[in-house]
Design a protein around this motif. Structure first.
Motif, mmCIF file in Angstrom:
data_model
loop_
_atom_site.group_PDB
_atom_site.id
_atom_site.type_symbol
_atom_site.label_atom_id
_atom_site.label_comp_id
_atom_site.label_asym_id
_atom_site.label_seq_id
_atom_site.Cartn_x
_atom_site.Cartn_y
_atom_site.Cartn_z
ATOM 1 N N ILE A 25 -1.828 -6.389 3.000
ATOM 2 C CA ILE A 25 -1.232 -5.390 2.101
ATOM 3 C C ILE A 25 -1.894 -4.044 2.400
ATOM 4 O O ILE A 25 -2.361 -3.345 1.505
ATOM 5 C CB ILE A 25 -1.428 -5.786 0.618
ATOM 6 C CG1 ILE A 25 -1.091 -7.257 0.386
ATOM 7 C CG2 ILE A 25 -0.540 -4.947 -0.301
ATOM 8 C CD1 ILE A 25 -1.372 -7.751 -1.023
ATOM 9 N N ILE A 27 -2.587 -0.298 3.155
ATOM 10 C CA ILE A 27 -1.999 1.013 2.889
ATOM 11 C C ILE A 27 -1.952 1.863 4.154
ATOM 12 O O ILE A 27 -1.208 2.844 4.236
ATOM 13 C CB ILE A 27 -2.804 1.737 1.778
ATOM 14 C CG1 ILE A 27 -2.102 3.018 1.314
ATOM 15 C CG2 ILE A 27 -4.215 2.056 2.251
ATOM 16 C CD1 ILE A 27 -0.776 2.822 0.692
ATOM 17 N N ILE A 31 2.100 -1.243 4.849
ATOM 18 C CA ILE A 31 2.934 -0.543 3.864
ATOM 19 C C ILE A 31 3.707 0.622 4.482
ATOM 20 O O ILE A 31 4.910 0.765 4.236
ATOM 21 C CB ILE A 31 2.083 -0.100 2.655
ATOM 22 C CG1 ILE A 31 1.705 -1.334 1.816
ATOM 23 C CG2 ILE A 31 2.829 0.915 1.793
ATOM 24 C CD1 ILE A 31 0.750 -1.056 0.675
ATOM 25 N N ALA A 48 2.678 6.600 -1.654
ATOM 26 C CA ALA A 48 2.002 5.305 -1.770
ATOM 27 C C ALA A 48 0.485 5.491 -1.765
ATOM 28 O O ALA A 48 -0.238 4.850 -2.541
ATOM 29 C CB ALA A 48 2.430 4.389 -0.624
ATOM 30 N N PHE A 88 2.432 -8.338 -8.909
ATOM 31 C CA PHE A 88 2.793 -7.881 -7.558
ATOM 32 C C PHE A 88 3.560 -8.975 -6.811
ATOM 33 O O PHE A 88 4.410 -8.676 -5.967
ATOM 34 C CB PHE A 88 1.539 -7.494 -6.770
ATOM 35 C CG PHE A 88 1.842 -6.637 -5.561
ATOM 36 C CD1 PHE A 88 2.243 -5.318 -5.712
ATOM 37 C CD2 PHE A 88 1.735 -7.153 -4.282
ATOM 38 C CE1 PHE A 88 2.529 -4.524 -4.605
ATOM 39 C CE2 PHE A 88 2.012 -6.367 -3.171
ATOM 40 C CZ PHE A 88 2.419 -5.044 -3.334
ATOM 41 N N PHE A 110 9.204 -0.849 -5.019
ATOM 42 C CA PHE A 110 7.883 -0.966 -4.410
ATOM 43 C C PHE A 110 6.907 0.045 -5.010
ATOM 44 O O PHE A 110 5.783 -0.313 -5.393
ATOM 45 C CB PHE A 110 7.940 -0.757 -2.904
ATOM 46 C CG PHE A 110 6.569 -0.559 -2.301
ATOM 47 C CD1 PHE A 110 5.718 -1.639 -2.130
ATOM 48 C CD2 PHE A 110 6.104 0.710 -1.980
ATOM 49 C CE1 PHE A 110 4.425 -1.460 -1.638
ATOM 50 C CE2 PHE A 110 4.831 0.895 -1.483
ATOM 51 C CZ PHE A 110 3.986 -0.196 -1.316
ATOM 52 N N TRP A 114 3.645 -0.994 -6.857
ATOM 53 C CA TRP A 114 2.401 -0.594 -6.198
ATOM 54 C C TRP A 114 1.570 0.282 -7.145
ATOM 55 O O TRP A 114 0.348 0.158 -7.199
ATOM 56 C CB TRP A 114 2.716 0.142 -4.908
ATOM 57 C CG TRP A 114 1.534 0.639 -4.127
ATOM 58 C CD1 TRP A 114 1.229 1.928 -3.825
ATOM 59 C CD2 TRP A 114 0.505 -0.163 -3.521
ATOM 60 N NE1 TRP A 114 0.073 1.983 -3.077
ATOM 61 C CE2 TRP A 114 -0.395 0.722 -2.882
ATOM 62 C CE3 TRP A 114 0.250 -1.534 -3.471
ATOM 63 C CZ2 TRP A 114 -1.520 0.282 -2.187
ATOM 64 C CZ3 TRP A 114 -0.876 -1.979 -2.781
ATOM 65 C CH2 TRP A 114 -1.743 -1.083 -2.157
ATOM 66 N N ASN A 118 -2.202 -0.701 -8.668
ATOM 67 C CA ASN A 118 -3.388 0.147 -8.551
ATOM 68 C C ASN A 118 -3.952 0.586 -9.893
ATOM 69 O O ASN A 118 -5.113 0.994 -9.967
ATOM 70 C CB ASN A 118 -3.073 1.353 -7.666
ATOM 71 C CG ASN A 118 -3.086 0.988 -6.204
ATOM 72 O OD1 ASN A 118 -4.138 0.811 -5.600
ATOM 73 N ND2 ASN A 118 -1.903 0.830 -5.621
#
Length: 403
Positions: A25, A27, A31, A48, A88, A110, A114, A118
């Motif tokens: 996953i 970033i 992603i 993101a 998630f 998403f 997301w 977070n």
């Protein structure tokens, strides 16, 4: 099995599980590729990253207050982690049904999921740090985290290969469904690790009851009361600025030396090697000589990187500077929050960790944004000079903090 040994092994496994879960996953890689396949705009891709930082910032005061009021924290952490990861997982299940039929809706779904994911990340510092402080002795924390990071990084190389195979061999969007699902399943297993930890001693419950906005008013009071902690946060802020240059080394090499894909791959190789060896070396130093010295040496590496990239004009110097800055970042990630525990009252460890996280995250975000503008309008040199200055600043502060 001895209780302390059991907790040590479980905490070691936590590092391995978490590192590999976040490889699936990522970033920085998975992603952005996923959003690119959805034809997302540059703004949506960058959003993101913004959500990752913003979510953590927003919930720091909330989770700090919760942590300070809990004598026992393990069960609460397990519940929060399971909730975060199950939510998630619902997004992951939606990918095959939404991604191909409605890419724009998938982008919105998403980013929403997301962002929620977070928001829960804000609990990591206040709760996790308190648990480590209670279950792992000070003499073992450096090697535990260093060796755990090193082994996790070695295994993550295999995870990266698997991700490449899945992206190449499995049809879209099922490839991303499988990749994200593997990551979430590992994260759920990671949450279960904390469920099996035992013998948690009760913490002193903080007498201060902080509301959301009172949290921000409380920060100056903490600094006035604890000057050493103010120095630590200042040193850590210098660290974050000194290491943010990691985002620019490869771009600098491309523009100045016109390097190709093969040379770019060397940066990835250096990062992996330094992460593995650096965590082992600095973990041993932290346990044998103390986390202050580990941070002092790490800051010096950042300072040296700035000197090298500014004074030596060839691609090898860029590689060496990148390696030294990576080592600086490695030491900071390993020891900074553990060192904060040494300057925190036991009942206020969560808020001290939270204050440091919030301030350093805000400073790094601002400097990273400004540095991008500076590079576009001028050159890389001002950013490298800033790296040199802040690297030395962190070194000087941690040298002064000698007990």
């Amino acid at each position: 099995m001895n209780v302390s040994r059991r907790n040590y092994i479980l905490m070691f496994l936590d590092k391995i599980f978490f590192i590999n879960a976040m490889a699936f996953i990522s970033i920085n890689s998975v992603i952005p590729y996923f959003l690119d396949n959805l034809a997302a705009s540059t703004f949506e891709v960058s959003l993101a990253s913004v959500l990752a930082a913003l979510g953590t910032l927003i919930t720091q005061p909330i989770f700090s207050k919760i942590a300070m009021k809990l004598p026992y924290k393990l069960k609460t952490l397990v519940k929060i982690l399971f909730l975060q990861r199950v939510l998630f997982l619902l997004f992951v299940i939606s990918i095959p049904f939404v991604a191909s039929k409605s890419p724009n809706l998938m982008i919105i779904v998403f980013l929403l999921c997301w962002g929620i994911f977070n928001l829960f990340v804000g609990c990591y510092g206040p709760l996790y740090s308190s648990i480590v402080a209670k279950l792992i002795s000070n003499e073992q924390r450096g090697r535990l985290l260093g060796f755990g990071n090193a082994v996790g990084s070695i295994i993550a190389i295999g995870s990266s290969v698997l991700i490449g195979v899945l992206l190449d061999k499995v049809a879209y969007p099922y490839n991303y469904t499988i990749i994200f699902a593997i990551g979430v399943i590992i994260l759920l297993a990671d949450a279960l690790i904390f469920h099996f930890m035992v013998n948690e001693a009760p913490d002193e419950v903080a007498k201060t009851d902080l509301g959301y906005f009172q949290y921000f008013q409380y920060i100056p009071k903490v600094f006035r009361r604890n000057k050493k902690f103010l120095q630590v946060v200042l040193g850590n802020s210098f660290f974050t600025v000194a290491t943010m240059v990691l985002a620019y080394y490869s771009l600098y090499a491309i523009k100045k030396y016109n390097i190709g894909a093969a040379e770019i791959a060397i940066f990835n190789g250096i990062a992996m090697l330094v992460n593995i060896l650096g965590n082992i070396l600095l973990g041993i130093i932290a346990d044998k000589l103390g986390h202050r010295l580990s941070l002092q040496y790490s800051a010096f590496f950042g300072f040296a990187a700035g000197i090298i990239v500014l004074t030596i004009n060839n691609i090898s110097a860029v590689y060496l500077a990148f390696a030294l800055t990576s080592l600086c970042y490695c030491g900071y990630q390993l020891s900074s929050w553990i060192f904060i525990i040494e300057y925190s009252p036991k009942d206020e460890i969560p808020i001290y960790i939270s204050i440091n996280s919030m301030i350093t995250l805000i400073i790094s975000s601002i400097v990273l944004t400004i540095s991008g503008i500076v590079i576009d309008r001028f050159s890389f040199q001002p950013v490298f000079i800033l790296t040199l200055i802040t690297g030395f600043g962190a070194y000087y502060i941690y040298k002064k903090l000698k007990k």
